[in-house]
Design a protein around this motif. Sequence first.
Motif, PDB file in Angstrom:
ATOM      1  N   VAL A 122       1.117  -1.794  -0.181  1.00 16.62           N
ATOM      2  CA  VAL A 122       0.020  -0.062   0.194  1.00 16.62           C
ATOM      3  C   VAL A 122       0.897   1.320   0.416  1.00 16.62           C
ATOM      4  O   VAL A 122       0.269   2.266  -1.001  1.00 16.62           O
ATOM      5  CB  VAL A 122      -0.446  -0.052   1.481  1.00 16.62           C
ATOM      6  CG1 VAL A 122      -1.532   1.514   1.311  1.00 16.62           C
ATOM      7  CG2 VAL A 122      -1.559  -1.760   1.167  1.00 16.62           C
ATOM      8  N   LEU A 123       1.892   1.134   0.567  1.00 14.89           N
ATOM      9  CA  LEU A 123       3.288   2.516   0.816  1.00 14.89           C
ATOM     10  C   LEU A 123       3.519   2.112  -0.658  1.00 14.89           C
ATOM     11  O   LEU A 123       3.632   3.624  -0.653  1.00 14.89           O
ATOM     12  CB  LEU A 123       3.808   2.086   2.169  1.00 14.89           C
ATOM     13  CG  LEU A 123       2.838   2.182   3.435  1.00 14.89           C
ATOM     14  CD1 LEU A 123       4.767   1.414   4.516  1.00 14.89           C
ATOM     15  CD2 LEU A 123       2.973   3.290   4.159  1.00 14.89           C
ATOM     16  N   ALA A 124       4.003   1.809  -1.094  1.00 11.51           N
ATOM     17  CA  ALA A 124       4.592   1.844  -2.051  1.00 11.51           C
ATOM     18  C   ALA A 124       3.620   2.009  -3.392  1.00 11.51           C
ATOM     19  O   ALA A 124       3.725   3.130  -4.375  1.00 11.51           O
ATOM     20  CB  ALA A 124       5.938   0.367  -2.626  1.00 11.51           C
ATOM     21  N   ALA A 125       2.706   1.583  -3.191  1.00 15.38           N
ATOM     22  CA  ALA A 125       1.611   2.231  -4.304  1.00 15.38           C
ATOM     23  C   ALA A 125       1.387   3.852  -4.016  1.00 15.38           C
ATOM     24  O   ALA A 125       1.122   4.590  -4.901  1.00 15.38           O
ATOM     25  CB  ALA A 125       0.091   1.279  -4.264  1.00 15.38           C
ATOM     26  N   ALA A 126       1.418   4.072  -2.870  1.00 16.02           N
ATOM     27  CA  ALA A 126       1.264   5.935  -2.622  1.00 16.02           C
ATOM     28  C   ALA A 126       2.301   6.252  -2.931  1.00 16.02           C
ATOM     29  O   ALA A 126       1.998   7.611  -3.193  1.00 16.02           O
ATOM     30  CB  ALA A 126       1.397   5.831  -1.122  1.00 16.02           C
ATOM     31  N   VAL A 127       3.462   5.888  -3.060  1.00 14.18           N
ATOM     32  CA  VAL A 127       4.398   6.647  -3.723  1.00 14.18           C
ATOM     33  C   VAL A 127       3.936   6.896  -5.539  1.00 14.18           C
ATOM     34  O   VAL A 127       4.057   8.186  -5.655  1.00 14.18           O
ATOM     35  CB  VAL A 127       5.987   5.895  -3.911  1.00 14.18           C
ATOM     36  CG1 VAL A 127       6.884   5.944  -4.902  1.00 14.18           C
ATOM     37  CG2 VAL A 127       6.236   4.991  -2.472  1.00 14.18           C
ATOM     38  N   GLY A 128       3.744   6.616  -5.858  1.00 12.96           N
ATOM     39  CA  GLY A 128       3.415   6.527  -7.586  1.00 12.96           C
ATOM     40  C   GLY A 128       1.641   6.959  -7.210  1.00 12.96           C
ATOM     41  O   GLY A 128       1.768   7.528  -8.931  1.00 12.96           O
ATOM     42  N   ASP A 129       0.573   6.752  -6.646  1.00 15.60           N
ATOM     43  CA  ASP A 129       0.199   7.578  -6.506  1.00 15.60           C
ATOM     44  C   ASP A 129      -1.006   7.703  -5.192  1.00 15.60           C
ATOM     45  O   ASP A 129      -1.516   7.227  -4.450  1.00 15.60           O
ATOM     46  CB  ASP A 129      -0.930   6.318  -7.006  1.00 15.60           C
ATOM     47  CG  ASP A 129      -2.867   6.125  -7.156  1.00 15.60           C
ATOM     48  OD1 ASP A 129      -3.317   8.034  -7.017  1.00 15.60           O
ATOM     49  OD2 ASP A 129      -3.647   5.724  -6.858  1.00 15.60           O
ATOM     50  N   PRO A 130      -0.685   9.609  -4.711  1.00 17.57           N
ATOM     51  CA  PRO A 130      -0.800   9.471  -3.694  1.00 17.57           C
ATOM     52  C   PRO A 130      -2.424   9.903  -3.468  1.00 17.57           C
ATOM     53  O   PRO A 130      -2.696  10.365  -2.335  1.00 17.57           O
ATOM     54  CB  PRO A 130       0.285  11.171  -3.382  1.00 17.57           C
ATOM     55  CG  PRO A 130       0.419  11.742  -4.845  1.00 17.57           C
ATOM     56  CD  PRO A 130      -0.168   9.925  -6.470  1.00 17.57           C
ATOM     57  N   THR A 131      -3.776   9.525  -5.037  1.00 18.34           N
ATOM     58  CA  THR A 131      -4.880  10.015  -4.424  1.00 18.34           C
ATOM     59  C   THR A 131      -5.260   8.833  -3.305  1.00 18.34           C
ATOM     60  O   THR A 131      -6.479   8.729  -3.360  1.00 18.34           O
ATOM     61  CB  THR A 131      -5.187  10.308  -5.813  1.00 18.34           C
ATOM     62  OG1 THR A 131      -5.055   8.918  -7.051  1.00 18.34           O
ATOM     63  CG2 THR A 131      -4.244  11.471  -6.873  1.00 18.34           C
ATOM     64  N   LEU A 132      -4.650   7.704  -3.200  1.00 18.79           N
ATOM     65  CA  LEU A 132      -6.017   6.303  -2.781  1.00 18.79           C
ATOM     66  C   LEU A 132      -5.273   6.374  -1.792  1.00 18.79           C
ATOM     67  O   LEU A 132      -4.687   7.370  -0.892  1.00 18.79           O
ATOM     68  CB  LEU A 132      -4.810   5.076  -3.277  1.00 18.79           C
ATOM     69  CG  LEU A 132      -3.186   5.008  -2.881  1.00 18.79           C
ATOM     70  CD1 LEU A 132      -3.717   4.484  -0.798  1.00 18.79           C
ATOM     71  CD2 LEU A 132      -2.796   3.673  -3.136  1.00 18.79           C
ATOM     72  N   LYS A 133      -6.712   6.233  -1.383  1.00 16.75           N
ATOM     73  CA  LYS A 133      -7.327   6.500  -0.139  1.00 16.75           C
ATOM     74  C   LYS A 133      -7.199   4.956   1.031  1.00 16.75           C
ATOM     75  O   LYS A 133      -8.177   4.069  -0.056  1.00 16.75           O
ATOM     76  CB  LYS A 133      -8.403   7.407   0.380  1.00 16.75           C
ATOM     77  CG  LYS A 133      -8.028   8.101  -0.349  1.00 16.75           C
ATOM     78  CD  LYS A 133      -8.029   9.521   0.756  1.00 16.75           C
ATOM     79  CE  LYS A 133      -7.444  11.176   0.354  1.00 16.75           C
ATOM     80  NZ  LYS A 133      -6.641  11.868   1.328  1.00 16.75           N
ATOM     81  N   ILE A 134      -6.928   5.087   2.686  1.00 13.30           N
ATOM     82  CA  ILE A 134      -6.531   3.705   2.929  1.00 13.30           C
ATOM     83  C   ILE A 134      -7.940   3.517   3.603  1.00 13.30           C
ATOM     84  O   ILE A 134      -8.108   5.168   4.375  1.00 13.30           O
ATOM     85  CB  ILE A 134      -5.708   3.113   4.519  1.00 13.30           C
ATOM     86  CG1 ILE A 134      -4.000   3.049   3.130  1.00 13.30           C
ATOM     87  CG2 ILE A 134      -6.133   2.211   4.558  1.00 13.30           C
ATOM     88  CD1 ILE A 134      -3.371   3.610   4.016  1.00 13.30           C
TER      89      ILE A 134
END
Length: 338
Positions: A109-121
């Motif tokens: 999830v953290l790695a994905a947020a590097v490339g996509d800061p719009t995602l929401k947990i």
Amino acid sequence: MAVSDSDFLPARRRALRLFGAAPVAAAFGALSIDAAHAASATTNTQDLASVTLVLGDQAGGTRALVEAAKVLDGTPYAFRWANFQGAAPLFEAQRSGAVDLAPAGDLPVLAAAVGDPTLKIVATRVGSGKQLGILVPEHSTLRRVADLKGRTVFISSARGSISQFQLYGALTEAGLTRNDVNVRFVLPVDAFAAFASGAIEVWATFDPYYGIAVQRGARVLRDGTGINSGLGFITASGAAAADPHKRAAIVDVLRRLQRAGDWALANPDAYAQIYASLTRAPLEAAKQITARASLRQHFVGNADIATLQKVADSAYRDAILPRRIDVQAISDTQLVAG
């Protein structure tokens, strides 16, 4: 050690059959989406009849839970499944807008947020560090993590994997550094086949691949207990989280998933049987996999954010992540209220 498709093609074919039709499609880079039934209805002020949610999954695990507990029967919105063999391709699809909800472990999830800061947990799933580990063949001469110095370790599935975090933690525990081993990243289905054929000597991976490999004789050098948080998360794409109709549907899906987890905890034998049938995993492996699965689920809260922030800071310090992630900024704790 270089590994090519020709080295393990027969074993790879067996692995693809083992994990069933949906993971096969994901293994070849295809988005496997199956239509599901939906009914026209309304929930309070939100009309959900026109909403379609794309539910991401890894190796069919969430879908198996949902279908075992039958919690998505009669939803007031449409949904379809998109199955992937690991978190990296799942989050690539979410980033492109092809997936609305994605379940994954903490570090992916953290790695994905590097490339996509719009995602929401949006939700937290509580599991165990026993869901993953470092494997060697049954008759390997390697007996402890310290023996890995100078060896090549294959990690499922990509940089930012929970298995990468677990490997680095185990190396530190054993007095080694990540520079003491050669690291290669391979998607899980390919790695499963290569390990089965003997082309991989050391494999750091996670369930269900981990559990099935152990059931077939692989030996565990170290599992993730005491290293990994054991938490999994469900993320919503930025677009889905911002859409008021989809937000209402997401709240409903997450509540249904909570009920599914409660059902599985109350009916472990029935869940294992259905999981084995739906995923084509051997029953004995299925019993182990489902017993340590992340089944308890709740909407993400401040305690979860604090725990994940520790993982983020550790991963940044160890250069697993290229920058520090502010977990609070990518978390939606107002989903129910909104």
